[in-house]
Design an enzyme around this catalytic site. Structure first.
Site, PDB file in Angstrom:
ATOM      1  N   GLU A 262       0.818  -1.209   0.000  1.00  0.00           N
ATOM      2  CA  GLU A 262       0.000   0.000   0.000  1.00  0.00           C
ATOM      3  C   GLU A 262       0.855   1.263   0.000  1.00  0.00           C
ATOM      4  O   GLU A 262       0.424   2.318  -0.443  1.00  0.00           O
ATOM      5  CB  GLU A 262      -0.907  -0.009   1.241  1.00  0.00           C
ATOM      6  CG  GLU A 262      -2.350   0.274   0.897  1.00  0.00           C
ATOM      7  CD  GLU A 262      -3.304   0.008   2.044  1.00  0.00           C
ATOM      8  OE1 GLU A 262      -4.171  -0.856   1.886  1.00  0.00           O
ATOM      9  OE2 GLU A 262      -3.172   0.635   3.103  1.00  0.00           O
ATOM     10  N   HIS A 283       6.726 -26.572  -1.318  1.00  0.00           N
ATOM     11  CA  HIS A 283       5.956 -27.596  -2.019  1.00  0.00           C
ATOM     12  C   HIS A 283       4.797 -27.003  -2.812  1.00  0.00           C
ATOM     13  O   HIS A 283       3.949 -27.724  -3.315  1.00  0.00           O
ATOM     14  CB  HIS A 283       5.458 -28.638  -1.005  1.00  0.00           C
ATOM     15  CG  HIS A 283       6.581 -29.202  -0.198  1.00  0.00           C
ATOM     16  ND1 HIS A 283       7.364 -30.248  -0.637  1.00  0.00           N
ATOM     17  CD2 HIS A 283       7.106 -28.823   0.999  1.00  0.00           C
ATOM     18  CE1 HIS A 283       8.310 -30.502   0.260  1.00  0.00           C
ATOM     19  NE2 HIS A 283       8.178 -29.651   1.258  1.00  0.00           N
ATOM     20  N   LYS A 397     -13.168   2.434  -2.016  1.00  0.00           N
ATOM     21  CA  LYS A 397     -14.121   2.623  -0.918  1.00  0.00           C
ATOM     22  C   LYS A 397     -15.258   3.534  -1.368  1.00  0.00           C
ATOM     23  O   LYS A 397     -16.427   3.264  -1.113  1.00  0.00           O
ATOM     24  CB  LYS A 397     -13.423   3.274   0.294  1.00  0.00           C
ATOM     25  CG  LYS A 397     -12.593   2.347   1.144  1.00  0.00           C
ATOM     26  CD  LYS A 397     -12.104   3.111   2.388  1.00  0.00           C
ATOM     27  CE  LYS A 397     -11.169   2.298   3.245  1.00  0.00           C
ATOM     28  NZ  LYS A 397     -10.618   3.039   4.386  1.00  0.00           N
TER      29      LYS A 397
HETATM   30  O1  PA5 Z   1      -3.123   1.723   5.787  1.00  0.00           O
HETATM   31  C1  PA5 Z   1      -4.274   2.139   5.731  1.00  0.00           C
HETATM   32  O2  PA5 Z   1      -4.564   3.294   6.031  1.00  0.00           O
HETATM   33  C2  PA5 Z   1      -5.418   1.232   5.340  1.00  0.00           C
HETATM   34  O3  PA5 Z   1      -4.995  -0.025   4.981  1.00  0.00           O
HETATM   35  C3  PA5 Z   1      -6.400   1.127   6.476  1.00  0.00           C
HETATM   36  O4  PA5 Z   1      -5.766   0.565   7.593  1.00  0.00           O
HETATM   37  C4  PA5 Z   1      -7.631   0.302   6.092  1.00  0.00           C
HETATM   38  O5  PA5 Z   1      -8.179   0.746   4.891  1.00  0.00           O
HETATM   39  C5  PA5 Z   1      -8.690   0.407   7.195  1.00  0.00           C
HETATM   40  O6  PA5 Z   1      -9.010   1.748   7.437  1.00  0.00           O
HETATM   41  P1  PA5 Z   1      -9.762   2.217   8.726  1.00  0.00           P
HETATM   42  O7  PA5 Z   1      -8.959   1.863   9.923  1.00  0.00           O
HETATM   43  O8  PA5 Z   1      -9.887   3.700   8.562  1.00  0.00           O
HETATM   44  O9  PA5 Z   1     -11.104   1.533   8.732  1.00  0.00           O
END
Ligand code: PA5
Length: 408
Positions: A262, A283, A397
């Site tokens: 990410e 494996h 989202k």
């Molecule tokens: O790194 C990030 O910001 C995302 O992966 C969030 O952790 C994930 O989308 C969940 O978001 P939230 O904690 O706002 O629900």
């Protein structure tokens, strides 16, 4: 301290651009989303006591804990509780709010029918669909089963005004904050990771102590790891496989994958992060790594001290040709496997970065996770992208929310 062994890439990459990586590291403190870097130093006795207090309450009142959260709001907690044995904490931990499967939800609620349970609901933004809908299910269950939510529901939310925060205040539930300067995938050392660990009976002070000692030891190894990754990427190695020989580090690999994926997968580029658990995945994925597309490099994690071993017992009634292993420790055999895999993969054209973490326990995990956060930030800056945003995630989202509301 984490140690990086670069000998497995020497035949593939001539030299590292450490100067650029050091410049990239200097950008961390100035970034408004670098609050994660000071979490170990900011962790106070009061912070630890509040988390431990809530953790003990969960463990005393519940057979099971349900953790609702997506991405960074659950992967860190999962990595910690899978890697570190709980001592005296809640026996069962279930994760939900990270998927939209009705099957999974129906099975989980059925499992909980005969268990006393508590719920941690974690969402920094409060705008993520998966935990929002899961929370509705558990609010209903908690109200039906216990009436009062106060001793059963624990909320972890961003520090901005949000419906999650206001709800915690209205229902009188314990509320834990994720600082605004800490992004989801960098939040393992906040309540998003530590509250579940505390409920499991894991020593959270030791996790933070490990991270603090890594922070104090300087970013040298993280900078070298970042420089090596980006050097290999520039040389055409586009996929990084994170490999561990400890099955209990599987969720750590998933946490690592989110952190790097990410943070770096932006603008049409970025190292693709994949994760395997050896020797099991030899494996399934071993063939590909050995002889598939030659654009892979590996990061192999090993622990200096593992805190446990088992001996292979002799067995006179079963002659399958493996008697030469009788009496040897599993860890010893695992180490031989690790050396063999490393040699075979390098020979097959896969550069191997070796990482040695101190110990497979609270302190070692805390240090390792802090090391990876630092390396990830440096690596993303080196690649020319913002390590702390996730515009692509926000996009899905928004589209999904729009479709579900029927406005698109
Ligand atoms: O790194 C990030 O910001 C995302 O992966 C969030 O952790 C994930 O989308 C969940 O978001 P939230 O904690 O706002 O629900």
């Amino acid at each position: 301290m984490i140690r990086l062994d670069l000998s497995g890439i020497s035949g593939f990459l001539e030299k590292l651009d450490l100067g650029a990586a050091e410049d990239a590291a200097r950008r961390i403190p100035a970034h408004e989303m670098s609050g994660w870097a000071v979490l170990p130093a900011a962790y106070s006795v009061a912070t630890g006591a509040k988390l431990r207090g809530a953790g003990s309450k969960i463990a005393e009142s519940s057979d099971a804990l349900v953790v609702l959260g997506a991405g960074g709001s659950s992967l860190g907690a999962r990595a910690l509780i899978e890697a570190i044995p709980g001592r005296g904490g809640v026996r069962e931990v279930y994760f939900a709010g990270d998927n939209l499967s009705g099957v999974h939800m129906a099975r989980l609620t059925e499992t909980l029918r005969d268990r006393d349970f508590s719920v941690i609901a974690a969402s920094k933004s409060g705008t993520t669909t998966e935990p929002a809908v899961a929370l509705r299910v558990f609010l209903k269950l908690l109200r039906e089963r216990y009436g009062d939510l106060r001793d059963r529901l624990y909320i972890v939310a961003g520090e901005h005004e949000s419906p999650m925060r206001s709800f915690a205040e209205t229902c009188g539930c314990a509320l834990f904050g994720i600082p605004e300067s800490v992004g989801g995938r960098y939040s393992v050392l906040t309540a998003a990771g530590l509250l579940t660990a505390a409920a499991r009976g894991i020593d959270i002070d030791e996790i933070v102590a490990g991270a603090r000692s890594e922070a104090e030891s300087g970013a040298g190894e993280a900078i070298r790891y970042a420089a090596a990754r980006q050097g290999l990427y520039a040389a055409g190695y586009r996929t990084e496989i994170f490999a561990s020989f400890e099955p209990d580090a599987k969720a750590l690999g998933e946490w690592w994958r989110q952190l790097f994926g990410e943070s770096e997968g932006k603008g049409g580029g970025g190292i693709f992060p994949a994760t395997v658990g050896f020797t099991g995945d030899l494996h399934s994925m071993g063939q590909y790594i050995q002889e598939g597309r030659r654009d892979i490099f590996e990061t192999i994690l090993e622990f200096g001290a593992r805190g446990g071993d088992a001996v292979i017992p002799a067995n006179a009634e079963f002659d399958d040709g493996f008697a030469f292993l009788d009496g040897r420790g599993f860890n010893d055999v695992n180490d031989v496997a690790a050396r063999a895999v490393r040699a075979a993969h390098i020979d097959g054209g896969v550069p191997v970065l070796g990482l040695e973490a101190g110990s497979f326990d609270e302190r070692g995990l805390g240090a390792l996770m802090y090391f990876f956060e630092t390396a990830c930030a440096v690596s993303a800056f080196l690649a020319g992208v913002d390590p702390f945003d996730q515009p692509g995630v926000e996009k899905y989202k928004g589209i999904m929310r729009g479709e579900l509301r029927g406005t698109d």
